[in-house]
Design a protein around this motif. Structure first.
Motif, PDB file in Angstrom:
ATOM      1  N   SER A 109      -3.989   4.848  -0.235  1.00 44.59           N
ATOM      2  CA  SER A 109      -3.410   3.661  -0.611  1.00 44.59           C
ATOM      3  C   SER A 109      -2.361   4.128   0.567  1.00 44.59           C
ATOM      4  CB  SER A 109      -2.585   3.194  -1.189  1.00 44.59           C
ATOM      5  OG  SER A 109      -3.171   3.268  -2.697  1.00 44.59           O
ATOM      6  N   LEU A 110      -2.017   4.955   1.500  1.00 37.74           N
ATOM      7  CA  LEU A 110      -1.304   5.329   2.291  1.00 37.74           C
ATOM      8  C   LEU A 110      -2.298   4.781   3.850  1.00 37.74           C
ATOM      9  CD1 LEU A 110       0.921   6.863   3.615  1.00 37.74           C
ATOM     10  CD2 LEU A 110       0.080   9.542   3.672  1.00 37.74           C
ATOM     11  N   ALA A 134      -4.030  12.007  -6.918  1.00 35.22           N
ATOM     12  CA  ALA A 134      -3.687  11.593  -4.987  1.00 35.22           C
ATOM     13  C   ALA A 134      -5.136  11.602  -4.655  1.00 35.22           C
ATOM     14  CB  ALA A 134      -4.217  13.766  -4.792  1.00 35.22           C
ATOM     15  N   THR A 135      -6.486  11.303  -5.140  1.00 38.74           N
ATOM     16  CA  THR A 135      -7.565  10.066  -4.382  1.00 38.74           C
ATOM     17  C   THR A 135      -6.434   8.944  -3.547  1.00 38.74           C
ATOM     18  OG1 THR A 135      -8.271  10.539  -6.064  1.00 38.74           O
ATOM     19  CG2 THR A 135      -8.560  12.318  -4.543  1.00 38.74           C
ATOM     20  N   LYS A 136      -6.545   8.521  -5.133  1.00 38.10           N
ATOM     21  CA  LYS A 136      -6.071   6.793  -4.888  1.00 38.10           C
ATOM     22  C   LYS A 136      -4.495   6.743  -3.967  1.00 38.10           C
ATOM     23  CE  LYS A 136      -8.527   5.954  -9.092  1.00 38.10           C
ATOM     24  NZ  LYS A 136      -9.690   4.973  -8.236  1.00 38.10           N
ATOM     25  N   ARG A 187       1.152  -0.953   0.351  1.00 36.39           N
ATOM     26  CA  ARG A 187       0.008   0.031   0.368  1.00 36.39           C
ATOM     27  C   ARG A 187       1.034   1.715  -0.074  1.00 36.39           C
ATOM     28  NH1 ARG A 187      -5.220  -0.677  -2.138  1.00 36.39           N
ATOM     29  NH2 ARG A 187      -6.207  -2.846  -0.825  1.00 36.39           N
ATOM     30  N   PHE A 188       1.856   1.318   0.706  1.00 35.09           N
ATOM     31  CA  PHE A 188       3.093   2.170   0.502  1.00 35.09           C
ATOM     32  C   PHE A 188       3.661   2.900  -0.588  1.00 35.09           C
ATOM     33  CE2 PHE A 188       3.055   1.463   5.464  1.00 35.09           C
ATOM     34  CZ  PHE A 188       2.675   2.826   5.624  1.00 35.09           C
ATOM     35  N   GLY A 221       1.605   5.279  -7.064  1.00 35.18           N
ATOM     36  CA  GLY A 221       0.740   4.843  -8.393  1.00 35.18           C
ATOM     37  C   GLY A 221      -0.195   3.679  -7.950  1.00 35.18           C
ATOM     38  N   GLN A 222      -1.735   3.619  -8.325  1.00 35.53           N
ATOM     39  CA  GLN A 222      -2.244   1.869  -7.800  1.00 35.53           C
ATOM     40  C   GLN A 222      -2.076   1.385  -9.213  1.00 35.53           C
ATOM     41  OE1 GLN A 222      -6.284   2.440  -6.468  1.00 35.53           O
ATOM     42  NE2 GLN A 222      -5.169   2.801  -4.095  1.00 35.53           N
TER      43      GLN A 222
END
Length: 276
Positions: free
Chosen positions: A110-111, A104-106, A88-89, A95-96
Motif C-alpha cells: 500500500s505504501l 507487513a507485506t500488505k 493507500r497511505f 492496514g488493508q
C-alpha cells in the motif's frame, strides 16, 4: 501490543473506514478507470493507423485536455488520484480492509502504491497548470535505463534484475487474476449472482491484460540490459505498439487495447464494490 498501541490502532481503523476515506478511495479507483479506458481507446486508434497521441498516461491527459472543459476534467482526475494516494497511505498505516490486511507485506504494498499515485497526481496537476506533464512513457523508460546502465555500479545488472522483477510482478498479477483472488477485496455479498459473474469476468480479462502489458514492458527492459542498449527499452506506448508488429498484425493490439478498456470498466466496479 500495548494499551496505547491498541487504542491508536482502533482509532486508525475507524478513521481509515470513515466515509471520507471511502470516498477518496472510490474517487481514485474511478480516476484510474478513466485513464485506462482512454489509453485503451488510443491504442485502438493506433492499431488502425489513426493514432496521433501516445497510448499511455501522457496521451490520456492530452486527450482529456483537448475536450470541452478539459482543464476542469484534469483537476477532477487529479483530485481522484490524490484520493487514491491518501487511501493507500491510510492502508499503509492502519492496514488493508481484507483478511490479514495488517501484515507487513500488505502495508508495504500500500505504501508503494501510495507513493506511485502521489507522483501520478503531482504530474497530473503539473499538466493541468501547464507547468509540465508526465512525459512519454517510452522516453522515461529509455532515460531511466540509460542512466542506470551508465551511472550506477553494475548498472547493467541492476537494469536486468529490475526488468525481471517487472516481468515476475506481471506474471504474478496475471496468475492471481486468473484465480480470481481479487474477489476477496470486493463486497461480493452486495452483488446479485449475475452481477458477480459479470464483475468476475471483467476482472479476469482486465487485470490479466494489464499484467500482460507490464510483463511485456519488463521483457523489453531485460532485452535492453542484455543488448546493453537503453534504446531497446519501451514504456507502455512502445510496448502496445509492438503488439501490432507481431504475426497477428494490428488485431492483437486491438485485443490488448480492448482488455485495457475492460480493466478501466473493472476499476469502476471496484469504485462501487471495493472494500475500502
Amino acid at each position: 501490543m500495548t494499551a496505547e498501541g491498541a487504542r491508536f490502532r482502533a482509532t486508525g481503523s475507524r478513521a481509515s473506514s470513515s466515509g471520507t476515506f471511502r470516498a477518496l478511495g472510490r474517487a481514485g479507483l474511478a480516476a484510474r478507470g478513466v485513464i485506462y479506458i482512454i489509453v485503451g481507446a488510443l491504442a485502438v486508434q493506433i492499431a488502425f493507423g489513426k493514432g496521433g497521441k501516445e497510448a499511455d498516461r501522457q496521451g490520456a491527459l492530452q486527450t482529456v485536455a483537448s475536450t470541452p472543459g478539459g482543464t476542469v476534467l484534469l483537476w477532477l482526475l487529479a483530485i481522484g488520484l490524490a484520493g487514491m494516494a491518501i487511501w493507500r497511505f491510510s492502508e499503509a498505516i492502519w492496514g488493508q480492509a481484507v483478511p490479514e490486511g495488517d501484515k507487513a507485506t500488505k502495508r508495504l504494498s500500500s505504501l508503494a502504491r501510495g507513493v506511485f499515485y502521489a507522483v501520478v497526481c503531482a504530474s497530473t496537476v503539473a499538466f493541468a497548470t501547464g507547468s509540465g506533464g508526465p512525459g512519454s512513457s517510452d522516453k522515461k523508460s529509455k532515460d531511466w535505463t540509460g542512466k542506470a546502465m551508465h551511472d550506477l555500479p553494475a548498472g547493467r545488472w541492476i537494469v536486468l534484475i529490475a526488468g525481471l522483477g517487472v516481468v515476475a510482478i506481471g506474471i504474478g498479477i496475471a496468475v492471481a487474476a486468473l484465480r480470481t483472488k481479487f474477489e476477496k477485496k470486493l463486497n461480493t455479498h452486495q452483488m446479485s449472482p449475475g452481477v458477480r459473474k459479470a464483475v468476475r469476468t471483467v476482472g479476469v480479462i482486465g487485470k490479466s491484460t494489464r499484467a500482460l502489458v507490464y510483463a511485456a514492458a519488463g521483457a523489453f527492459i531485460v532485452y535492453a540490459a542484455v543488448k546493453f542498449d537503453p534504446g531497446k527499452a519501451k514504456g507502455v506506448d512502445g510496448t502496445l505498439r509492438q503488439f501490432a508488429h507481431t504475426g497477428a498484425g494490428p488485431w492483437l493490439l486491438v485485443l490488448v487495447a480492448a482488455g485495457l478498456i475492460v480493466f478501466g470498466v473493472y476499476s469502476f466496479c471496484e469504485a462501487r464494490w471495493r472494500r475500502v
